[in-house]
Enzyme design. Sequence first.
Site, mmCIF file in Angstrom:
data_model
loop_
_atom_site.group_PDB
_atom_site.id
_atom_site.type_symbol
_atom_site.label_atom_id
_atom_site.label_comp_id
_atom_site.label_asym_id
_atom_site.label_seq_id
_atom_site.Cartn_x
_atom_site.Cartn_y
_atom_site.Cartn_z
ATOM 1 N N LYS A 59 4.175 -3.039 -3.063
ATOM 2 C CA LYS A 59 2.768 -3.113 -3.483
ATOM 3 C C LYS A 59 2.655 -3.969 -4.749
ATOM 4 C CE LYS A 59 1.308 1.420 -1.658
ATOM 5 N NZ LYS A 59 0.596 2.672 -1.979
ATOM 6 N N ASP A 99 -4.027 3.457 -4.694
ATOM 7 C CA ASP A 99 -3.325 3.949 -3.509
ATOM 8 C C ASP A 99 -4.328 4.816 -2.721
ATOM 9 O OD1 ASP A 99 -1.100 4.966 -1.904
ATOM 10 O OD2 ASP A 99 -1.368 6.820 -3.027
ATOM 11 N N LEU A 100 -4.049 5.070 -1.453
ATOM 12 C CA LEU A 100 -4.962 5.905 -0.647
ATOM 13 C C LEU A 100 -4.476 7.359 -0.551
ATOM 14 C CD1 LEU A 100 -6.037 3.431 2.199
ATOM 15 C CD2 LEU A 100 -7.216 3.990 0.066
ATOM 16 N N ASP A 101 -3.487 7.604 0.302
ATOM 17 C CA ASP A 101 -3.088 9.000 0.536
ATOM 18 C C ASP A 101 -2.506 9.635 -0.723
ATOM 19 O OD1 ASP A 101 -3.675 9.330 3.417
ATOM 20 O OD2 ASP A 101 -2.394 7.569 3.514
ATOM 21 N N ASN A 158 6.392 4.524 -3.486
ATOM 22 C CA ASN A 158 5.943 3.191 -3.041
ATOM 23 C C ASN A 158 4.902 2.592 -3.999
ATOM 24 O OD1 ASN A 158 4.019 5.119 -2.251
ATOM 25 N ND2 ASN A 158 3.360 3.958 -0.462
ATOM 26 N N ASP A 195 0.643 7.932 -6.226
ATOM 27 C CA ASP A 195 1.292 9.254 -6.182
ATOM 28 C C ASP A 195 2.662 9.234 -5.503
ATOM 29 O OD1 ASP A 195 0.433 8.876 -3.493
ATOM 30 O OD2 ASP A 195 0.683 11.033 -3.197
HETATM 31 O O1 G3H Z 1 2.019 5.853 5.900
HETATM 32 C C1 G3H Z 1 1.391 5.946 4.870
HETATM 33 C C2 G3H Z 1 1.714 6.916 3.825
HETATM 34 O O2 G3H Z 1 0.884 8.006 3.956
HETATM 35 C C3 G3H Z 1 1.536 6.360 2.450
HETATM 36 O O3 G3H Z 1 0.215 6.003 2.216
HETATM 37 O O4 G3H Z 1 0.597 4.549 0.251
HETATM 38 O O5 G3H Z 1 -1.705 5.345 0.853
HETATM 39 O O6 G3H Z 1 -0.026 6.934 -0.044
HETATM 40 P P1 G3H Z 1 -0.239 5.688 0.727
HETATM 41 MG MG MG Z 2 0.115 7.818 -1.785
#
Ligand code: G3H
Ligand code: MG
Length: 267
Positions: free
Chosen positions: A194, A8-10, A220, A217
């Site tokens: 995902k 995951d990124l954020d 999702n 984290d």
């Molecule tokens: O819109 C994106 C959200 O920040 C979630 O991003 O799935 O990389 O945590 P993520």
């Molecule tokens: Mg995230």
Amino acid sequence: MYKTIITDLDGTLLNTNHKVDDFTKETLVQLYNRGVNIILATGRSYYDAYRVKLDLGLDLPMITSNGATLFDSDNKELFRYNLDSNVCEYILNLDYKQFGKDIILNTICEEKWLLHDKIDKGHRLNEWVEESWKYIYSGKNDINTKGVSKFFFFGNHDELVNLQKHLQEKFGDRFNSAFTLPFCYEVFSKNASKGIALKKIAELKGFNLDEAVAFGDGFNDVEMLREVKKGYVMSNASEELKKFLTDIEEAGYNKDSAVAKKIKELF
Ligand code: G3H
Ligand code: MG
């Protein structure tokens, strides 16, 4: 033992400033050069995720918009599941004041980020969103309701939970949704997650998910963490998510480059 990393990124690969730190970048480049498969899996739209890929300088497949869209390492779109257009229509015309006063509607339509409400930038937006401001378009009149990969709502957690209940009562299983952070609720196609997108890319590329590790984290990330041999939840995830994932080990904090440290140990 492991050959593939899905991250995951954020809140996970990215630090608290939503950037890849140097140690993480070096670690990923080393593993990539050793032939390890690396897949980025994010709630972000294509362009927002692509900036991270550019920063890494690696040709990686990307699962974007929570699995509504999948892009190959050469950026070719492999699939797209846009949201049901009746659900879209309803969301665009809903009066959010009935849930409280704090809900802000955002749309990703044809990969453009549309922000509908006039908001006080200084007060409402964090640094990351400020930086993304130049990628945001305003207005909703020109939305093609067949082209929406996701909606995301910023707001007070309890108000967002009420919105989630309202949409579930109205549309049942005609959509999928998840809290990516306690103040961010996202709505996307019922065919998207995902986890589903990960199975698809694994099948296309011949990756064995029994040889894969994944990091996340947010809610999702749940399906994806359960698809792999070893899933890790970040220590900075919400207590609610950590309680939900009691069977999943903690990786450490994103601010401490926990993903890079863990993959150095494992690969
Ligand atoms: O819109 C994106 C959200 O920040 C979630 O991003 O799935 O990389 O945590 P993520
Ligand atoms: Mg995230």
